[in-house]
Design a protein around this motif. Sequence first.
Motif, PDB file in Angstrom:
ATOM      1  N   ILE A 216    -157.939 -29.489  23.425  1.00  0.00           N
ATOM      2  CA  ILE A 216    -156.883 -28.781  24.324  1.00  0.00           C
ATOM      3  C   ILE A 216    -155.899 -27.738  23.482  1.00  0.00           C
ATOM      4  O   ILE A 216    -155.545 -28.153  22.327  1.00  0.00           O
ATOM      5  CB  ILE A 216    -155.875 -29.821  24.989  1.00  0.00           C
ATOM      6  CG1 ILE A 216    -156.703 -30.884  25.631  1.00  0.00           C
ATOM      7  CG2 ILE A 216    -154.737 -29.348  25.872  1.00  0.00           C
ATOM      8  CD1 ILE A 216    -155.782 -31.921  26.263  1.00  0.00           C
ATOM      9  N   ALA A 217    -155.976 -26.615  24.153  1.00  0.00           N
ATOM     10  CA  ALA A 217    -155.114 -25.448  23.757  1.00  0.00           C
ATOM     11  C   ALA A 217    -154.038 -24.970  24.492  1.00  0.00           C
ATOM     12  O   ALA A 217    -154.332 -24.833  25.604  1.00  0.00           O
ATOM     13  CB  ALA A 217    -155.993 -24.438  23.116  1.00  0.00           C
ATOM     14  N   VAL A 218    -152.739 -24.714  24.012  1.00  0.00           N
ATOM     15  CA  VAL A 218    -151.774 -24.503  24.761  1.00  0.00           C
ATOM     16  C   VAL A 218    -151.251 -22.886  24.024  1.00  0.00           C
ATOM     17  O   VAL A 218    -151.030 -22.778  22.986  1.00  0.00           O
ATOM     18  CB  VAL A 218    -150.515 -25.143  24.819  1.00  0.00           C
ATOM     19  CG1 VAL A 218    -149.555 -24.407  25.653  1.00  0.00           C
ATOM     20  CG2 VAL A 218    -150.825 -26.594  25.370  1.00  0.00           C
ATOM     21  N   GLU A 219    -151.376 -21.903  24.975  1.00  0.00           N
ATOM     22  CA  GLU A 219    -151.282 -20.610  24.537  1.00  0.00           C
ATOM     23  C   GLU A 219    -150.360 -19.594  25.359  1.00  0.00           C
ATOM     24  O   GLU A 219    -150.151 -20.124  26.476  1.00  0.00           O
ATOM     25  CB  GLU A 219    -152.642 -19.812  24.213  1.00  0.00           C
ATOM     26  CG  GLU A 219    -153.347 -19.394  25.408  1.00  0.00           C
ATOM     27  CD  GLU A 219    -154.688 -19.048  25.212  1.00  0.00           C
ATOM     28  OE1 GLU A 219    -155.298 -19.229  24.322  1.00  0.00           O
ATOM     29  OE2 GLU A 219    -154.928 -18.205  26.193  1.00  0.00           O
ATOM     30  N   GLY A 220    -149.817 -18.613  24.572  1.00  0.00           N
ATOM     31  CA  GLY A 220    -148.792 -17.828  25.463  1.00  0.00           C
ATOM     32  C   GLY A 220    -147.407 -17.801  25.062  1.00  0.00           C
ATOM     33  O   GLY A 220    -147.143 -18.440  24.065  1.00  0.00           O
ATOM     34  N   GLY A 221    -146.343 -17.217  25.656  1.00  0.00           N
ATOM     35  CA  GLY A 221    -145.150 -17.402  25.525  1.00  0.00           C
ATOM     36  C   GLY A 221    -144.116 -18.142  26.295  1.00  0.00           C
ATOM     37  O   GLY A 221    -144.396 -18.611  27.402  1.00  0.00           O
ATOM     38  N   SER A 222    -142.860 -18.083  26.182  1.00  0.00           N
ATOM     39  CA  SER A 222    -141.914 -19.003  26.915  1.00  0.00           C
ATOM     40  C   SER A 222    -141.690 -18.322  28.196  1.00  0.00           C
ATOM     41  O   SER A 222    -141.397 -17.078  28.095  1.00  0.00           O
ATOM     42  CB  SER A 222    -140.461 -19.265  25.879  1.00  0.00           C
ATOM     43  OG  SER A 222    -139.584 -20.008  26.675  1.00  0.00           O
ATOM     44  N   GLU A 223    -141.795 -19.208  29.300  1.00  0.00           N
ATOM     45  CA  GLU A 223    -141.466 -18.696  30.461  1.00  0.00           C
ATOM     46  C   GLU A 223    -140.421 -19.545  31.225  1.00  0.00           C
ATOM     47  O   GLU A 223    -140.835 -20.661  31.427  1.00  0.00           O
ATOM     48  CB  GLU A 223    -142.631 -18.327  31.373  1.00  0.00           C
ATOM     49  CG  GLU A 223    -143.721 -17.155  30.805  1.00  0.00           C
ATOM     50  CD  GLU A 223    -142.577 -15.710  31.031  1.00  0.00           C
ATOM     51  OE1 GLU A 223    -141.891 -15.682  31.812  1.00  0.00           O
ATOM     52  OE2 GLU A 223    -143.113 -14.951  30.563  1.00  0.00           O
ATOM     53  N   THR A 224    -139.369 -19.073  31.518  1.00  0.00           N
ATOM     54  CA  THR A 224    -138.310 -20.098  32.151  1.00  0.00           C
ATOM     55  C   THR A 224    -138.244 -19.834  33.715  1.00  0.00           C
ATOM     56  O   THR A 224    -137.861 -18.617  34.105  1.00  0.00           O
ATOM     57  CB  THR A 224    -136.981 -20.077  31.365  1.00  0.00           C
ATOM     58  OG1 THR A 224    -136.457 -18.692  31.421  1.00  0.00           O
ATOM     59  CG2 THR A 224    -136.996 -20.645  30.015  1.00  0.00           C
ATOM     60  N   ILE A 225    -138.197 -20.901  34.429  1.00  0.00           N
ATOM     61  CA  ILE A 225    -137.598 -20.559  35.972  1.00  0.00           C
ATOM     62  C   ILE A 225    -136.665 -21.688  36.453  1.00  0.00           C
ATOM     63  O   ILE A 225    -136.702 -22.715  35.519  1.00  0.00           O
ATOM     64  CB  ILE A 225    -139.106 -20.738  36.692  1.00  0.00           C
ATOM     65  CG1 ILE A 225    -139.610 -21.996  36.608  1.00  0.00           C
ATOM     66  CG2 ILE A 225    -140.188 -19.787  36.359  1.00  0.00           C
ATOM     67  CD1 ILE A 225    -140.781 -22.172  37.730  1.00  0.00           C
ATOM     68  N   MET A 255    -154.654 -23.993  28.304  1.00  0.00           N
ATOM     69  CA  MET A 255    -153.472 -23.833  29.132  1.00  0.00           C
ATOM     70  C   MET A 255    -152.784 -22.599  28.744  1.00  0.00           C
ATOM     71  O   MET A 255    -152.526 -22.412  27.319  1.00  0.00           O
ATOM     72  CB  MET A 255    -152.534 -25.201  29.071  1.00  0.00           C
ATOM     73  CG  MET A 255    -153.193 -26.306  29.236  1.00  0.00           C
ATOM     74  SD  MET A 255    -152.563 -27.857  28.824  1.00  0.00           S
ATOM     75  CE  MET A 255    -151.136 -27.779  30.254  1.00  0.00           C
ATOM     76  N   SER A 256    -152.578 -21.582  29.350  1.00  0.00           N
ATOM     77  CA  SER A 256    -151.879 -20.301  29.379  1.00  0.00           C
ATOM     78  C   SER A 256    -150.697 -20.395  29.999  1.00  0.00           C
ATOM     79  O   SER A 256    -150.649 -20.492  31.128  1.00  0.00           O
ATOM     80  CB  SER A 256    -152.925 -19.043  29.465  1.00  0.00           C
ATOM     81  OG  SER A 256    -154.194 -19.264  28.926  1.00  0.00           O
ATOM     82  N   VAL A 257    -149.728 -19.703  29.217  1.00  0.00           N
ATOM     83  CA  VAL A 257    -148.331 -19.315  30.057  1.00  0.00           C
ATOM     84  C   VAL A 257    -147.979 -18.078  29.762  1.00  0.00           C
ATOM     85  O   VAL A 257    -148.031 -17.330  28.820  1.00  0.00           O
ATOM     86  CB  VAL A 257    -147.265 -20.361  29.656  1.00  0.00           C
ATOM     87  CG1 VAL A 257    -145.780 -20.183  30.179  1.00  0.00           C
ATOM     88  CG2 VAL A 257    -147.487 -21.864  29.584  1.00  0.00           C
ATOM     89  N   GLY A 258    -147.422 -17.346  30.912  1.00  0.00           N
ATOM     90  CA  GLY A 258    -146.977 -15.825  30.634  1.00  0.00           C
ATOM     91  C   GLY A 258    -146.782 -15.350  31.957  1.00  0.00           C
ATOM     92  O   GLY A 258    -145.932 -16.114  32.998  1.00  0.00           O
ATOM     93  N   GLU A 259    -146.411 -13.961  32.109  1.00  0.00           N
ATOM     94  CA  GLU A 259    -145.862 -13.402  33.130  1.00  0.00           C
ATOM     95  C   GLU A 259    -146.733 -12.366  33.992  1.00  0.00           C
ATOM     96  O   GLU A 259    -147.409 -11.795  33.187  1.00  0.00           O
ATOM     97  CB  GLU A 259    -144.680 -12.617  32.882  1.00  0.00           C
ATOM     98  CG  GLU A 259    -143.771 -12.046  33.956  1.00  0.00           C
ATOM     99  CD  GLU A 259    -142.750 -11.336  33.468  1.00  0.00           C
ATOM    100  OE1 GLU A 259    -142.243 -10.153  34.356  1.00  0.00           O
ATOM    101  OE2 GLU A 259    -142.109 -11.353  32.330  1.00  0.00           O
ATOM    102  N   ARG A 260    -146.808 -12.228  35.278  1.00  0.00           N
ATOM    103  CA  ARG A 260    -147.636 -11.363  35.971  1.00  0.00           C
ATOM    104  C   ARG A 260    -147.153 -10.908  37.198  1.00  0.00           C
ATOM    105  O   ARG A 260    -146.625 -11.635  38.037  1.00  0.00           O
ATOM    106  CB  ARG A 260    -149.091 -12.136  36.273  1.00  0.00           C
ATOM    107  CG  ARG A 260    -150.066 -11.238  36.607  1.00  0.00           C
ATOM    108  CD  ARG A 260    -151.624 -11.859  36.882  1.00  0.00           C
ATOM    109  NE  ARG A 260    -151.557 -12.211  38.262  1.00  0.00           N
ATOM    110  CZ  ARG A 260    -152.491 -13.326  38.657  1.00  0.00           C
ATOM    111  NH1 ARG A 260    -153.152 -13.914  37.705  1.00  0.00           N
ATOM    112  NH2 ARG A 260    -152.675 -13.564  39.947  1.00  0.00           N
ATOM    113  N   ASP A 261    -146.826  -9.585  37.155  1.00  0.00           N
ATOM    114  CA  ASP A 261    -146.384  -9.156  38.698  1.00  0.00           C
ATOM    115  C   ASP A 261    -144.978  -9.533  38.804  1.00  0.00           C
ATOM    116  O   ASP A 261    -144.479 -10.117  39.945  1.00  0.00           O
ATOM    117  CB  ASP A 261    -147.232  -9.323  39.906  1.00  0.00           C
ATOM    118  CG  ASP A 261    -148.603  -8.690  39.667  1.00  0.00           C
ATOM    119  OD1 ASP A 261    -148.800  -7.734  39.002  1.00  0.00           O
ATOM    120  OD2 ASP A 261    -149.738  -9.251  40.248  1.00  0.00           O
TER     121      ASP A 261
END
Length: 338
Positions: A216-225, A255-261
């Motif tokens: 299991i891999a988690v990648e991306g940056g911090s995204e708060t909502i 698992m990827s975390v990020g921003e789109r549109d």
Amino acid sequence: MDELQRQQTEFSQITSSMREGLVLLDEKEHVLSINPAAEKLFGTDESCVGQDFLTIDRSHDMSLAIERAMDEGHSEARVERGGRIWQFDVSRIGASGAAVGAVLLAFDITERETAEQTRREFTANVSHELKTPLQGIIGSAELLENGMVKQEDVPRFVGHIRKEAQRLVTLIGDIIRLSQLDEGDEMPRETVDLLTLSQEAADDLKTAAAEKHIAIAVEGGSETIGGVRRLLYEVIYNLCDNAIKYNVEGGSVTMSVGERDGKAFVSVADTGIGIAPEHQSRIFERFYRVDKSHSKASGGTGLGLSIVKHAVQYHHGTVELHSEEGKGTTICILLPKE
């Protein structure tokens, strides 16, 4: 004449803005008036005014409903047209004890019928899903009670009872969660970091992944909502849990975390068995299982992805699915940041 013209204009304005179809008929069943909604429903236009109703609809159900209304005062008919379900209410218009015409109202009841069908299916499925573990528990308990189990086999039977009871608790918990989401109850919101939640879910599922030698891999940056932390954790956990259950031995989950549109996203990609195209539109339905034996064996309730869908909708987000048989599945949730 001015007063009549004003009333006619007022009537036309009111009926033209109605979502329901409205048709006025005279005593000979000729069309006196038809509003735009009814024109669209019957595939006609204003030129049908003055013509027999049979010229715009020849269905036996409608003819029977109008005849019955003329005789009895009121009738109803339910008809499917263009993939939608319509209810027709026909009422007789009388004057001095004689029928002078009829009014036909058409209501689109597709959503209501679909909701009722879903409720019936859900009730039947819940009954079946609860019955199966209960039968296992009762069967094992009866054998123990009647002394028909060897002493060395007692732990195995007790373990079976505990496992089935745990399955019941999990299922009931999922049903309660779905019920809360259906009701739309307001839940306490807070600022949630999706990257932190993803890392937590990955940590909690490390043991399950290790058993199948899945990385299991988690990648991306911090995204708060702003959202309900518990619900968002369940969404990510369920997606990751499925990615492990339906993966191949020695596979991987990313698992990827990020921003789109302008929206935050969390995607879960696996190298698993994938989902056939004919199943992809239905996997978010309650109790729908692509592989029933696999799902039952892995302890699935059949509600995980339904909870994902409803929890994401609760946060005004969307779910995207990309899958190919034998190559894996990627599910991405998009959530507004506000």
